[in-house]
Design a protein around this motif. Structure first.
Motif, mmCIF file in Angstrom:
data_model
loop_
_atom_site.group_PDB
_atom_site.id
_atom_site.type_symbol
_atom_site.label_atom_id
_atom_site.label_comp_id
_atom_site.label_asym_id
_atom_site.label_seq_id
_atom_site.Cartn_x
_atom_site.Cartn_y
_atom_site.Cartn_z
ATOM 1 N N ALA A 39 0.833 -1.210 0.000
ATOM 2 C CA ALA A 39 0.000 0.000 0.000
ATOM 3 C C ALA A 39 0.868 1.262 0.000
ATOM 4 C CB ALA A 39 -0.931 0.000 1.209
ATOM 5 N N PHE A 40 2.002 1.188 0.691
ATOM 6 C CA PHE A 40 2.900 2.338 0.756
ATOM 7 C C PHE A 40 3.463 2.650 -0.636
ATOM 8 C CE2 PHE A 40 6.827 4.604 1.610
ATOM 9 C CZ PHE A 40 6.459 5.479 2.627
ATOM 10 N N ILE A 41 3.854 1.573 -1.367
ATOM 11 C CA ILE A 41 4.376 1.745 -2.730
ATOM 12 C C ILE A 41 3.294 2.324 -3.648
ATOM 13 C CG2 ILE A 41 5.200 0.498 -4.766
ATOM 14 C CD1 ILE A 41 7.318 0.842 -2.716
ATOM 15 N N LEU A 42 2.057 1.794 -3.512
ATOM 16 C CA LEU A 42 0.957 2.292 -4.344
ATOM 17 C C LEU A 42 0.680 3.773 -4.059
ATOM 18 C CD1 LEU A 42 -1.542 -0.725 -4.169
ATOM 19 C CD2 LEU A 42 -0.130 -0.012 -6.115
ATOM 20 N N LEU A 43 0.733 4.156 -2.793
ATOM 21 C CA LEU A 43 0.518 5.557 -2.440
ATOM 22 C C LEU A 43 1.615 6.439 -3.032
ATOM 23 C CD1 LEU A 43 -0.893 7.810 -0.779
ATOM 24 C CD2 LEU A 43 0.595 7.191 1.121
ATOM 25 N N TYR A 44 2.849 5.999 -2.869
ATOM 26 C CA TYR A 44 3.966 6.819 -3.315
ATOM 27 C C TYR A 44 3.970 6.990 -4.832
ATOM 28 C CZ TYR A 44 8.774 8.409 -4.044
ATOM 29 O OH TYR A 44 9.890 9.108 -4.434
ATOM 30 N N PHE A 45 3.897 5.884 -5.562
ATOM 31 C CA PHE A 45 3.972 5.974 -7.025
ATOM 32 C C PHE A 45 2.633 6.384 -7.652
ATOM 33 C CE2 PHE A 45 7.679 3.304 -6.159
ATOM 34 C CZ PHE A 45 8.631 3.944 -6.940
ATOM 35 N N GLY A 46 1.531 5.961 -7.049
ATOM 36 C CA GLY A 46 0.228 6.300 -7.627
ATOM 37 C C GLY A 46 -0.151 7.752 -7.422
ATOM 38 N N PHE A 47 0.117 8.274 -6.215
ATOM 39 C CA PHE A 47 -0.271 9.654 -5.921
ATOM 40 C C PHE A 47 0.872 10.634 -6.201
ATOM 41 C CE2 PHE A 47 -4.208 9.592 -2.966
ATOM 42 C CZ PHE A 47 -4.890 8.822 -3.901
ATOM 43 N N TYR A 48 2.075 10.291 -5.658
ATOM 44 C CA TYR A 48 3.155 11.272 -5.733
ATOM 45 C C TYR A 48 3.854 11.309 -7.081
ATOM 46 C CZ TYR A 48 3.182 13.534 -1.279
ATOM 47 O OH TYR A 48 2.855 14.343 -0.236
ATOM 48 N N TRP A 49 3.728 10.277 -7.864
ATOM 49 C CA TRP A 49 4.342 10.317 -9.185
ATOM 50 C C TRP A 49 3.297 10.365 -10.292
ATOM 51 C CZ3 TRP A 49 9.031 11.782 -10.165
ATOM 52 C CH2 TRP A 49 10.016 11.669 -9.182
#
Length: 676
Positions: A139-149
């Motif tokens: 979930a942390f990876i999805l948040l970082y790449f999905g939202f922040y990138w």
């Protein structure tokens, strides 16, 4: 306390007040409300990090990291939502998907199983940081790449796309927006890198304390400074406070052993003392460097502002109104280096604002026939606001509010090619407004510019009032002098007319005697050439007698006008009355410059009245009407205009109604009740 927690406190100090300011300006503007929420999320991040990185207890730190990640989850969402709203993009499905995803991440953030953050590890011997390597939460990876990138990159590219096709104030706004977005984006990445095993101290976190100042200023205010100034201020701020905050920590952690060897157990006093000194000197250093940098950047602008201030003080010495207005537009156009400048002055009689002076440094030529009514949207807005109007601001407001009045105002300013309108007031009365075109440098008008132009406009209003008062006094003196001369002529009229009549009668008698002699002589038998000569002399003498008679009638008319007349009331023919009035008024005005029409036939009954006194009434009416028509021709300069006066008459029972109409400037509202 450590640098990371201190920088987080600075984030709260800058973002939370900005959220309050934006909230107060968000009524009717949804994008301001959205940006308010974004600033609140930045504040949540700052509060969470400040507590999470200043506690020695891992459980407490874990809770505050969860709080901080509320800001991490929703900040990209509000940023994207703001971009969609700012550019009026229809992204309802995408927004629904984004908000749904953020709700899922929020649930995972506070789930008892720690499904988002995972675990913490103690880093840099200072605080607990998220350690993704320990838990590998997907979930942390999805948040970082999905939202922040993915999400932020998509929204940022939309900003870049609109910037490339924007002009004017919108383009300048987007410069702020792009600069602030880059700074904000870089801010939290120091902590993200540490989460993935990169042992880089999150010094970039302080950037989050800077971006709301830049973007908030661009959103709330339409009157923007040059982007160079913002970059300079931001760079100075970061440089100064990086030194102030970084140097004590560098001493504490980088030179700890050296300090311990030198000062023993009291080594910590050195970084403490340095932080105290730097914290005290920091604001002064920042202001000093900022003032020096701004003085260099704004050198040209401040020079012409000082020139305008000095010019405004000397305007009161100019007494000629035309010269004064030309002086104002010439100084403004030359000193500020703008494309053109015009002054529209209130015409008291028509209550319209008329172009009185203009100066152009380009091919722009204002329409001399363009006038602005007092009830026009432009004049109403100037009166209501009472301050300068920026075209780009009106254009932006028109798009934001979809207001019909703003649309009319925007059109009026576009026709004038006005980048800025500056009103001139005398007390609460609008007497003029100044039109300023774009700066040749294409720079925007700053807040300092508007303040200087307001001072100039107010000084101009006083100078205009003085010049108008001086002109009125000159006219009054001329009228008094003229009235005095007319009174003297009136006193002399009787004596002059007697003398003139005596000469005319003498000429008539002499001419009559010679004619009698010629007629007697023509009865004799004379040669043909003598008869021809006598005929020519006879014709000349007849012309002399006709002119003597005509001269006598003119003198008689003058006497009738200057006296009340011995005859009382009698039947008066309207046609003869008008003829007599025109005969007298032609010595004062040029009847050839107007059309005088009679709108009645021969069936009009006679008037029972005093011929001489009625002649005086019609003389004054025709004279005043002529002045009104000539004033309109001079002041308004309408193409193809020609004065026209119509006298109509119609029987009303036993009475006769006479209507007199002209196409002149009209009667002042305040003078209508004084006519009789």
């Amino acid at each position: 306390m450590n640098y990371f927690s201190i920088s987080s406190i600075l984030i709260v100090i800058t973002t939370f007040p900005m959220a309050i300011v934006l909230l107060r300006n968000s009524r009717g503007r949804p994008q301001n409300l959205i940006w308010t929420l974004l600033c609140l999320m930045a504040s949540v991040w700052g509060v969470g990090i400040a507590f999470a990185t200043s506690t020695p207890l891992v459980d407490v730190s874990f809770f505050w990291w969860k709080v901080a990640y509320v800001g991490v989850i929703f900040a990209p969402v509000f940023y994207a939502h703001f971009v969609f709203r700012f550019f009026n993009l229809s992204k309802s499905f995408l927004l629904s998907l984004i908000y749904l995803s953020s709700a899922v991440f929020l649930f995972l953030d506070f789930h008892p199983a720690n499904l988002l953050i995972g675990e913490l590890s103690f880093s840099f011997d200072q605080f607990y940081l998220i350690d993704w390597d320990k838990s590998n939460r997907i979930a942390f990876i999805l948040l970082y790449f999905g939202f922040y990138w993915a999400l932020l990159t998509y929204a940022f590219l939309l900003v870049i796309k609109n910037f490339l096709f924007s002009v004017g104030a919108r383009r300048n706004q987007l410069k702020y927006f792009i600069l602030g977005s880059i700074i904000a984006w870089l801010g939290p990445h120091g902590s993200f890198l540490s989460c993935f095993g990169f042992k880089i101290y999150p010094i970039s976190n302080i950037l989050l304390a800077v971006y709301p100042i830049i973007i908030g200023y661009a959103i709330v205010r339409y009157r923007l400074m040059d982007i160079t100034l913002v970059i300079t201020r931001t760079g100075i701020f970061i440089l100064v406070y990086s030194i102030i905050l970084g140097l004590p920590f560098a001493l504490a952690f980088g030179s700890r052993e050296v300090l311990q060897n030198a000062f023993g157990e009291n080594w910590w006093l050195v970084p403490l003392a340095s932080s105290t000194v730097l914290a005290t000197a920091g604001p002064y250093i920042y202001l000093y460097i900022q003032n020096k940098a701004e003085a260099r950047l704004l050198q040209e602008q401040r020079q012409y502002q000082n020139t305008l201030r000095q010019a405004s003080l000397g305007m009161g010495r100019v007494k000629d109104l035309k010269k004064l207005l030309q002086l104002i537009v010439r100084i403004v156009a030359r000193v500020v280096q703008i494309e053109h400048c015009e002054i529209y002055l209130l015409h008291e009689d028509s209550q319209k604002f008329v172009l009185k002076a203009s100066r152009s440094n380009t091919d722009f030529i204002p329409d001399p026939n363009q006038m602005h009514e007092e009830d026009s949207p432009l004049i109403k807005y100037l009166k209501d606001e009472g301050e300068p109007i920026v075209y780009e601001e009106i254009k932006q407001k028109m798009h934001d509010y979809n207001d019909e009045n703003l649309a009319e105002l925007e059109l009026a300013m576009r026709i004038l090619d006005a980048a800025l309108l500056v009103p001139s007031f005398i007390e609460d009365r609008l007497v003029a407004f100044v039109v300023l075109g774009k700066k040749k440098s294409q720079k925007l008008y700053s807040q300092d510019d508007l303040a200087v132009f307001s001072i100039l406009a107010n000084q101009s209003a006083l100078a205009i009032e003085n010049a108008m008062f001086y002109e009125d006094m000159k006219k009054t003196h001329e009228q008094l002098f003229k009235a005095e001369k007319m009174a003297t002529l009136g006193t002399m009229a009787d004596g002059l007319s007697h003398q003139i009549n005596n000469r005319l009668h003498a000429m008539g008698f002499v001419a009559g005697d010679i004619l009698d002699a010629i007629k007697f002589k023509q009865k004799e038998d004379l040669p043909e050439h003598l008869r021809a000569l006598l005929r020519e002399i006879e014709q000349g003498l007849n012309r002399i007698q006709d002119n003597v008679k005509r001269g006598g009638e003119i003198v008689g008319g003058l006497l009738k006008y200057t006296r009340k007349g011995a005859v009382g009331f009698e039947p008066v023919d309207l046609n003869k009355l008008l003829d007599a009035s025109l005969e007298m008024v032609q010595f004062k005005i040029k009847l050839s410059k107007i059309d005088f029409l009679r709108n009645f036939n021969g069936q009009i009954p006679t008037i029972y009245g005093n011929f001489t006194q009625l002649q005086e009434v019609f003389f004054n009416i025709i004279d005043n009407s002529y002045d009104a028509m000539m004033q309109k021709e001079k002041d308004l300069q309408e193409a193809g205009y020609r004065g026209k006066m119509v006298v109509s008459a119609m029987p009303r029972g036993k009475d006769l109604e006479i209507l007199i109409e002209d196409n002149g400037i009209g009667v002042k509202k305040e003078d209508i009740n004084k006519i009789f």
